[in-house]
Design an enzyme around this catalytic site. Structure first.
Site, PDB file in Angstrom:
ATOM      1  N   ALA A   1     -54.461  15.909  17.334  1.00 14.84           N
ATOM      2  CA  ALA A   1     -55.681  15.266  16.524  1.00 14.84           C
ATOM      3  C   ALA A   1     -56.409  17.161  16.199  1.00 14.84           C
ATOM      4  CB  ALA A   1     -56.816  14.605  16.920  1.00 14.84           C
TER       5      ALA A   1
ATOM      6  N   ARG B   1     -51.322  12.215   7.079  1.00 15.72           N
ATOM      7  CA  ARG B   1     -51.213  11.440   8.461  1.00 15.72           C
ATOM      8  C   ARG B   1     -52.544  10.692   8.275  1.00 15.72           C
ATOM      9  NH1 ARG B   1     -49.520  13.830  14.194  1.00 15.72           N
ATOM     10  NH2 ARG B   1     -49.013  11.099  14.405  1.00 15.72           N
TER      11      ARG B   1
ATOM     12  N   ASP C   1     -58.078  10.816  19.233  1.00 15.11           N
ATOM     13  CA  ASP C   1     -57.750  10.981  17.651  1.00 15.11           C
ATOM     14  C   ASP C   1     -58.852  10.709  16.773  1.00 15.11           C
ATOM     15  OD1 ASP C   1     -54.709  10.979  18.648  1.00 15.11           O
ATOM     16  OD2 ASP C   1     -54.347  11.585  17.064  1.00 15.11           O
TER      17      ASP C   1
HETATM   18  O1  MRU Z   1     -48.758  12.005  17.298  1.00 15.48           O
HETATM   19  P1  MRU Z   1     -49.562  13.317  18.092  1.00 15.48           P
HETATM   20  O2  MRU Z   1     -49.030  13.948  18.828  1.00 15.48           O
HETATM   21  O3  MRU Z   1     -50.229  14.318  16.936  1.00 15.48           O
HETATM   22  O4  MRU Z   1     -50.610  12.540  18.838  1.00 15.48           O
HETATM   23  C1  MRU Z   1     -51.097  13.381  19.732  1.00 15.48           C
HETATM   24  C2  MRU Z   1     -52.335  12.294  20.467  1.00 15.48           C
HETATM   25  O5  MRU Z   1     -52.394  10.869  20.781  1.00 15.48           O
HETATM   26  C3  MRU Z   1     -52.804  13.172  21.497  1.00 15.48           C
HETATM   27  O6  MRU Z   1     -53.522  12.745  23.155  1.00 15.48           O
HETATM   28  C4  MRU Z   1     -54.670  12.904  21.097  1.00 15.48           C
HETATM   29  O7  MRU Z   1     -54.095  13.496  19.486  1.00 15.48           O
HETATM   30  C5  MRU Z   1     -55.686  13.339  21.715  1.00 15.48           C
HETATM   31  S1  MRU Z   1     -55.388  15.780  21.805  1.00 15.48           S
HETATM   32  C6  MRU Z   1     -56.628  16.068  20.116  1.00 15.48           C
END
Ligand code: MRU
Length: 357
Positions: free
Chosen positions: A51, A87, A238
């Site tokens: 995120a 996204r 996120d």
């Molecule tokens: O699909 P992604 O790899 O972008 O998802 C990331 C996550 O779910 C992380 O655990 C999340 O971003 C928390 S760290 C900012």
């Protein structure tokens, strides 16, 4: 920090260079992003992910869009929309785009101002991550003291390290701080199907930092918790709604349920940019990304000849469904580790700390 961070940086030509996270842990490669289309694609195909980093790339993406448009604010708005929609779940993306546009709306020199604002935004994120490291590590120390133990075992899901949030991460930041403070820490790393961000990215980060860890299949956590082998869980997020519901990588909710059943503290580490104060009921209203079924049906790895390959692991014609995130209700969250200290996952407490009316 002047635009130089661990997962991304402005290169000598003034363009955005990022680590290609699709290649890790097998190859460390970087990619230079010079156009809005390249920024959008890098977010969509998860060259960059996590995120915080998505938000960071979006902020620099606005600068890249300004470079393309020079001083045309109307054109910038069109490109900003493309970046904003790349996204759906991580709110840091929308937050960064909106913040940049707001700062730039009266600018007379879009390119220079966008560059300066993107750097400032990212420097502030880096500072928040350092604070999360300290507050989170204080909790680790307390748990060790209470349990009178030598080693602390922490379970984490997905990747919330410096590949995901500039510049120390969120969930992993307290773990890095613990290592600095000389605490004996061991991390259970959920593999995090279907894209395996735990097995590939978290395990890679922890290896690089010499932190003891063990990769586990996603369904192992409950058993470890019942067996007294997990002292606490820390994940990132996120998007966190105003009432403290937490959207994070698919599977997080199940870990929170198991933690509750076993009386194990379940913490979520986030910067302020992860709050969405417009959503009051996260379970109902946080948008959940639906990704390609191929991410479930195929798996990527490296063969004995060192060639990275993707192989089918299901019957070719079986359908699959791929929800990217789930929402953990606030009642399962022990606390939110934020840049302003630990906050209860509760509407009033969040309002109080983050001063929103
Ligand atoms: O699909 P992604 O790899 O972008 O998802 C990331 C996550 O779910 C992380 O655990 C999340 O971003 C928390 S760290 C900012």
């Amino acid at each position: 920090m002047h635009g130089k961070y661990k997962a991304l940086w402005l290169n000598d030509d003034g363009f955005l260079e990022v680590i290609d996270q699709k290649k890790l842990p097998f190859e460390y490669e970087t990619i230079v992003l010079k156009t809005t289309d390249e920024i959008v694609l890098a977010i969509k195909d998860m060259t960059v992910r996590g995120a915080g980093v998505i938000g960071s790339v979006a902020a620099f993406g606005i600068y890249i869009a300004c470079l393309e448009n020079q001083n045309n604010y109307a054109d910038l708005l069109v490109k900003a929309k493309q970046i904003r929609e790349s996204r759906p779940t991580a709110v840091n993306l929308m937050w960064a785009v909106d913040k940049m546009l707001n700062l730039l709306k009266n600018s007379e020199n879009l390119v220079d101002d966008a560059k300066a604002y993107a750097i400032k935004l990212n420097d502030e994120e880096a500072l928040e991550s350092q604070k999360i490291a300290k507050y989170g590590c204080d909790i680790i120390e307390n748990i060790l003291k209470q349990k009178n133990k030598k080693t602390i075992n922490i379970l984490t899901h997905c990747n919330a390290g410096w590949l995901a949030v500039i510049d120390e991460g969120t969930a992993l930041a307290p773990i890095y701080e613990a290592k600095k403070r000389g605490i004996d820490v061991h991390v259970w790393v959920d593999e995090t199907r279907p894209r395996n961000q735990g097995a590939s990215l978290t395990a890679w980060e922890l290896t690089e930092s010499d932190v003891k860890h063990t990769i586990i299949a996603d369904n192992t956590g409950g058993h470890l918790m019942q067996s007294g082998m997990v002292d606490m869980v820390i994940t990132g997020a996120d998007r966190v709604s105003a009432n403290g519901d937490v959207a994070n990588k698919i599977g997080t909710y199940l870990k929170a349920l198991a933690a509750k059943d076993n009386d194990i503290p379940f913490y979520v580490a986030i910067p302020a940019s992860t709050f969405d104060f417009n959503i009051k009921d996260g379970v109902k209203d946080i948008p959940i990304e639906l990704r390609s079924e191929n991410e479930v049906k195929y798996i990527k790895g490296i063969d004995n000849n060192g060639v990275i390959r993707e192989v089918l692991i299901t019957p070719k014609d079986s359908p699959a469904v791929n929800y990217g995130f789930d929402v953990t209700p606030a009642r399962l969250v022990t606390g939110l580790i934020t840049n302003k200290g630990v906050c209860e996952a509760d509407f009033d407490k969040i309002q109080e700390k983050f001063n929103k009316q």
